[in-house]
Design an enzyme around this catalytic site. Structure first.
Site, PDB file in Angstrom:
ATOM      1  N   ASP A 139       0.838  -1.232  -0.021  1.00  0.00           N
ATOM      2  CA  ASP A 139       0.057   0.037   0.177  1.00  0.00           C
ATOM      3  C   ASP A 139       0.839   1.238   0.055  1.00  0.00           C
ATOM      4  OD1 ASP A 139       0.961   0.135   2.545  1.00  0.00           O
ATOM      5  OD2 ASP A 139      -0.586  -1.014   3.160  1.00  0.00           O
TER       6      ASP A 139
ATOM      7  N   ASP B 105       1.355   4.806   1.732  1.00  0.00           N
ATOM      8  CA  ASP B 105       0.996   5.725   2.606  1.00  0.00           C
ATOM      9  C   ASP B 105       1.512   7.066   2.656  1.00  0.00           C
ATOM     10  OD1 ASP B 105      -0.133   3.655   4.497  1.00  0.00           O
ATOM     11  OD2 ASP B 105       2.045   2.951   4.522  1.00  0.00           O
TER      12      ASP B 105
ATOM     13  N   ASP C  30       9.168   3.986  13.091  1.00  0.00           N
ATOM     14  CA  ASP C  30       9.758   3.132  14.029  1.00  0.00           C
ATOM     15  C   ASP C  30      11.205   2.755  13.376  1.00  0.00           C
ATOM     16  OD1 ASP C  30       8.596   1.862  11.526  1.00  0.00           O
ATOM     17  OD2 ASP C  30       7.620   0.534  12.447  1.00  0.00           O
TER      18      ASP C  30
HETATM   19  P1  ATP Z   1       3.610  -2.804   5.137  1.00  0.00           P
HETATM   20  O1  ATP Z   1       2.523  -1.764   4.692  1.00  0.00           O
HETATM   21  O2  ATP Z   1       4.599  -3.568   3.976  1.00  0.00           O
HETATM   22  O3  ATP Z   1       3.481  -3.885   6.022  1.00  0.00           O
HETATM   23  P2  ATP Z   1       4.660  -0.509   6.044  1.00  0.00           P
HETATM   24  O4  ATP Z   1       6.349  -0.175   6.650  1.00  0.00           O
HETATM   25  O5  ATP Z   1       4.140   0.290   5.158  1.00  0.00           O
HETATM   26  O6  ATP Z   1       4.655  -1.949   5.658  1.00  0.00           O
HETATM   27  P3  ATP Z   1       2.607   0.226   7.862  1.00  0.00           P
HETATM   28  O7  ATP Z   1       2.065  -0.461   9.099  1.00  0.00           O
HETATM   29  O8  ATP Z   1       1.736   0.218   6.569  1.00  0.00           O
HETATM   30  O9  ATP Z   1       3.920  -0.593   7.416  1.00  0.00           O
HETATM   31  O10 ATP Z   1       2.972   1.506   8.416  1.00  0.00           O
HETATM   32  C1  ATP Z   1       3.383   2.540   7.517  1.00  0.00           C
HETATM   33  C2  ATP Z   1       4.523   3.462   8.155  1.00  0.00           C
HETATM   34  O11 ATP Z   1       3.892   4.045   9.440  1.00  0.00           O
HETATM   35  C3  ATP Z   1       5.595   2.447   8.551  1.00  0.00           C
HETATM   36  O12 ATP Z   1       6.649   2.350   7.512  1.00  0.00           O
HETATM   37  C4  ATP Z   1       6.256   3.470   9.584  1.00  0.00           C
HETATM   38  O13 ATP Z   1       6.981   4.565   9.169  1.00  0.00           O
HETATM   39  C5  ATP Z   1       5.146   4.021  10.226  1.00  0.00           C
HETATM   40  N1  ATP Z   1       4.733   3.117  11.413  1.00  0.00           N
HETATM   41  C6  ATP Z   1       3.846   2.048  11.329  1.00  0.00           C
HETATM   42  N2  ATP Z   1       3.563   1.527  12.574  1.00  0.00           N
HETATM   43  C7  ATP Z   1       4.264   2.212  13.564  1.00  0.00           C
HETATM   44  C8  ATP Z   1       4.600   2.012  14.795  1.00  0.00           C
HETATM   45  N3  ATP Z   1       4.077   1.286  15.805  1.00  0.00           N
HETATM   46  N4  ATP Z   1       5.568   2.826  15.321  1.00  0.00           N
HETATM   47  C9  ATP Z   1       6.163   3.842  14.644  1.00  0.00           C
HETATM   48  N5  ATP Z   1       6.210   3.867  13.246  1.00  0.00           N
HETATM   49  C10 ATP Z   1       5.264   3.138  12.824  1.00  0.00           C
HETATM   50 MG    MG Z   2       2.183   0.472   4.308  1.00  0.00          MG
END
Ligand code: ATP
Ligand code: MG
Length: 435
Positions: free
Chosen positions: A49, A51, A131
């Site tokens: 996705d 963001d 994170d």
């Molecule tokens: P994927 O969507 O492939 O699982 P992602 O890195 O995009 O991985 P998401 O859960 O969609 O993960 O979160 C988007 C972004 O928000 C992350 O890349 C990170 O920068 C931030 N983020 C998400 N969860 C946390 C958290 N628990 N603590 C700090 N930052 C977070």
């Molecule tokens: Mg994501």
């Protein structure tokens, strides 16, 4: 990092995400693709996705997009809805210096866990609040550059999962980050940096403070990502699996435990279904996870109450699911499928008369049959024969089916037809009369 030094191209970014980025820029706000979108594109992967992070507040975002919904308490977010495609837009997060109760924007509990995090800030503050360094990269369509405040690109090149800031503090703020570290290590085939890995085992028990509903969402990401089996093994190594499923952790102490074998095989099966674009359901995995808890529970119930097997089995299933949902809250729509999968297992044994035909018509026959195959693969003996019988039965035509049913009576595995013993039905007490 300027546009000519990286491989991110607008061609690989979803068109709805691009629309949102341009629209925010046109309205005078800063907007960036951030997180997994940038990370995966740099790694040459297809992001799950896209963001977006911006300096517009949720209310300002809502004014720009008619298709915008504001969600979340802990993190207030805007969802821009394009049919089934939802683009998540977050306002830059600021530092959550302890604030007084009146200003309820950022709060922590006694473990250092953030309860609310709605203090807005600059892009640099936002970068620090993310994170891992690999997740803290920002791509702009205004200048096509990547902003990297925490050596994220270096970490991507070194294939290292590194928390931003002091690892212990960051895990305490949000213990789910421990699960995310493992998830990304497996998904991206990266190594967890020493300083980021070291506090996980000692702090794993902080997962107990996470709401069971959020843990269910995380479990989906952990086990239904296509690499569930590997993730399971790594979660065990870090003591995280044990905390997710505390009441049954002893059943996963070693690879020879029946629960370990069954869950591991179910994950393998799910991984290969995902690889082949077949349908999957979390119900199947959870059914495997808790299957071996039912029989001991049923026997206890029988011993204590003298109930017949069938009734004790029903109660045991409910008890096991209640216990399960306290750790990881499985939504109702899945617990009912789990029950069906379990409930149909003893019915595979009943192959007389019309029963096998009826069984085929059950809406959850397929999932239950797949589950029987897993059990047969592990237990062998009688179950292998039974599974084979059902495999043949599905493939045969009407005539062959009749022959198969009549021949089963002659095998020694089936007991002669017995009248089913049921618990006496409780009568409803008569309604109190007013006279
Ligand atoms: P994927 O969507 O492939 O699982 P992602 O890195 O995009 O991985 P998401 O859960 O969609 O993960 O979160 C988007 C972004 O928000 C992350 O890349 C990170 O920068 C931030 N983020 C998400 N969860 C946390 C958290 N628990 N603590 C700090 N930052 C977070
Ligand atoms: Mg994501």
């Amino acid at each position: 990092m300027p546009r000519d030094s990286h491989n991110i191209s607008r061609k690989n970014i979803g068109k709805n995400a691009l629309k949102v980025l341009y629209r925010l820029n046109d309205a005078g706000y800063d907007a960036y693709l951030v997180g997994g979108g940038v990370r995966d594109l740099l790694l040459g992967l297809q992001p799950k996705d896209f963001d977006i992070a911006t300096n517009a507040t949720p209310e300002q975002i809502k004014k720009i997009f008619s298709n915008c919904r504001l969600i979340g308490r802990r993190f207030r977010l805007a969802h821009i809805v394009f049919g089934r495609d939802i683009i998540e837009v977050a306002t830059f997060r600021g530092h959550h210096t302890p604030v007084d109760d009146k200003n309820k924007t950022a709060q922590q509990n006694e473990h250092g866990q953030l309860l609310r995090d709605n203090v807005y800030g600059s892009i640099m503050e936002d970068a620090e609040r993310r994170d891992f360094s690999i997740n803290s990269l920002y791509y702009s369509v205004a200048d096509f550059a990547i902003r990297d405040y925490w050596h994220g690109i270096e970490a991507i090149n070194d294939r290292k999962i590194k928390l931003i800031g002091d690892p212990e503090t960051r895990y305490r703020e949000d213990p789910v980050r421990m699960l995310r570290a493992v998830r990304f290590a497996v998904k991206l085939d990266m190594e967890i940096d020493d300083a980021t890995a070291q506090p996980i085992i000692p702090l794993a028990n902080l997962l107990q403070n996470i709401p069971a509903a959020r843990l269910f969402e995380e479990c989906l990401k952990l086990f239904l990502s296509g690499q569930g089996q590997k993730t399971f093994v790594m979660l065990l190594e870090y003591g995280l699996f044990q905390q997710l499923f505390l009441p049954i952790k002893d059943s996963f102490e070693n690879k020879n435990e029946p629960s370990y074998k069954l869950f591991s095989l179910a994950l393998k099966n799910t991984d290969s279904r995902i690889a082949n674009n077949l349908r999957i359901t979390p119900a199947f995995l959870f059914a495997a996870l808790y299957w071996h808890q039912i029989t001991p529970k049923r026997l206890d119930i029988q011993n204590e109450s003298g109930l017949p097997v069938y009734d004790a089995f029903q109660i045991a299933m409910s008890d096991v699911l209640d216990m399960a949902c306290k750790s990881v809250m499985i939504p109702k729509r899945f617990t009912s499928i789990i029950r069906d999968i379990w409930q149909l297992q003893p019915r595979f044994e009943q192959r007389q008369g019309n029963r096998p035909i009826k069984m085929l018509e059950h809406p959850k026959f397929r999932a239950a049959y797949d589950f029987l195959l897993l059990r047969a693969e592990l237990e062998q003996g009688h179950l292998t024969e039974l599974a084979q019988w059902w495999t043949d039965f599905q493939q045969s035509d009407e005539n062959q089916k009749r022959i198969q049913i009549s021949s089963v009576m002659k095998t020694d595995t089936d007991k002669p037809k017995k009248k089913k013993r049921r618990a006496p039905r409780r009568r409803k007490p008569a309604p109190p009369s007013n006279e």
